[in-house]
Design a protein around this motif. Structure first.
Motif, PDB file in Angstrom:
ATOM      1  N   UNK A 275      34.841  38.972  42.223  1.00  0.00           N
ATOM      2  CA  UNK A 275      35.434  39.645  41.605  1.00  0.00           C
ATOM      3  C   UNK A 275      34.138  39.966  40.334  1.00  0.00           C
ATOM      4  N   UNK A 276      33.696  38.796  39.553  1.00  0.00           N
ATOM      5  CA  UNK A 276      32.967  38.440  38.149  1.00  0.00           C
ATOM      6  C   UNK A 276      32.381  39.306  38.265  1.00  0.00           C
ATOM      7  N   UNK A 277      31.610  39.926  39.065  1.00  0.00           N
ATOM      8  CA  UNK A 277      30.143  40.629  39.357  1.00  0.00           C
ATOM      9  C   UNK A 277      30.198  42.147  39.031  1.00  0.00           C
ATOM     10  N   UNK A 278      31.173  42.383  39.061  1.00  0.00           N
ATOM     11  CA  UNK A 278      31.703  44.317  38.617  1.00  0.00           C
ATOM     12  C   UNK A 278      33.099  43.866  37.636  1.00  0.00           C
ATOM     13  N   UNK A 279      32.826  43.404  37.211  1.00  0.00           N
ATOM     14  CA  UNK A 279      34.036  42.591  35.590  1.00  0.00           C
ATOM     15  C   UNK A 279      32.608  43.181  34.246  1.00  0.00           C
ATOM     16  N   UNK A 280      33.205  44.362  33.211  1.00  0.00           N
ATOM     17  CA  UNK A 280      32.072  44.382  32.161  1.00  0.00           C
ATOM     18  C   UNK A 280      32.269  43.368  31.214  1.00  0.00           C
TER      19      UNK A 280
END
Length: 300
Positions: A275-280
């Motif tokens: 999920x971290x991959x698409x959290x700014x």
């Protein structure tokens, strides 16, 4: 070409403790946030999923542009383009326009083969048709995709390699100059043979179909390794603690791409899941954003 590995990102692995699952960002935490809103939405077909959200920076343009592709196991009920809103907004605030595409998933009428692929292609090609209207600079286009969207982003760059006999062939596909895969599933054959992947193996059959007289080799025009070399720079960003996409999906694909003569770089982000991959606010997105801004001639 030799295999490139982002060593600077790998070094902390030896000194940082492995985070517990509870320490990783979850979907519920991400999606509970206030969701930014796109500047415009266009339709490229009659289905409610055949839409593109357009994110435009302030100013007169022309704006550098990124084609963005969401994941969700190629399944509409799991995710749609709005899952990318937070990073799309982050790029918009940094002066980069975003062409955030949607497509019919395998669980939707017309999805699977060839529909899902045709949708991704048509949505992307609509960028060229709408560029003047939205003041978008298409001289150099970066595609970025997350999870299953990583596969589609790479496939979009591979479209010039498709044979004219393929049902998903396009005569004049929009040229993709650089692809960034965020925890992607680039190799469909490998995904179908890996029950441990978070999407499972049955969804791949739903996506590519079964062999038949008109489509005897279901991976020939759908799985990116079959279309290598792409002749396009490829960056894969993967979380070392990703429990959804097996890490080998990235290492194996990069090895194949490099062996075929492409420039492919694997960036490993420690203490990072899926999920971290698409959290700014994360290190993973910071790595992706640096690549995008450098590629498009922007500075942070």
């Amino acid at each position: 070409m030799r295999l490139f590995l982002a060593a600077a990102l790998l070094l902390p692995l030896a000194v940082m403790p492995t985070p517990a699952a509870a320490d990783l960002l979850t979907w519920s935490v991400l999606t509970a946030r206030a969701k930014p809103v796109a500047d415009a939405t266009i339709a490229y077909g009659p289905d409610q999923m055949q839409k593109v959200d357009v994110w435009l920076p302030k100013g007169k343009g022309p704006f550098p542009v990124v084609v963005m592709v969401h994941g969700g196991c190629w399944t509409t009920s799991i995710a749609d383009r709005s899952l990318m809103n937070w990073v799309a907004d982050d790029l918009r605030q940094s002066g980069v326009a975003v062409w955030n595409i949607d497509y019919r998933g395998v669980d939707r009428t017309g999805g699977g083969y060839p529909g899902t692929f045709a949708d991704a292609a048509q949505a992307t090609d609509a960028l060229a048709k709408q560029a003047r209207r939205f003041k978008l600079d298409t001289t150099r286009v970066t595609a970025i995709g997350h999870s299953a969207g990583g596969h589609l982003a790479l496939w979009l760059a591979a479209r010039p390699k498709l044979p004219a006999t393929s049902p998903i062939y396009s005569a004049h596909p929009l040229r993709i100059d650089h692809v960034i895969s965020l925890g992607g599933l680039p190799d469909l054959e490998a995904t179908a043979a890996s029950p441990e992947n978070g999407c499972g193996v049955e969804v791949v059959t739903k996506l590519v179909g079964t062999p038949g007289p008109r489509h005897p080799d279901v991976y020939a025009d759908t799985s990116v390794p079959r279309l290598l070399p792409l002749g396009v720079r490829q960056d894969l960003i993967n979380g070392r603690e990703d429990r959804i996409i097996p890490f080998a999906m990235a290492t194996d694909y990069v090895a194949k791409a490099v062996a075929a003569g492409d420039t492919a770089t694997l960036h490993v982000i420690p203490a990072t899941g899926h999920v971290e991959l698409i959290a700014p606010e994360t290190a993973a997105w910071a790595a992706a954003k640096r690549l995008i801004l450098a590629d498009l001639g922007k500075t942070q």
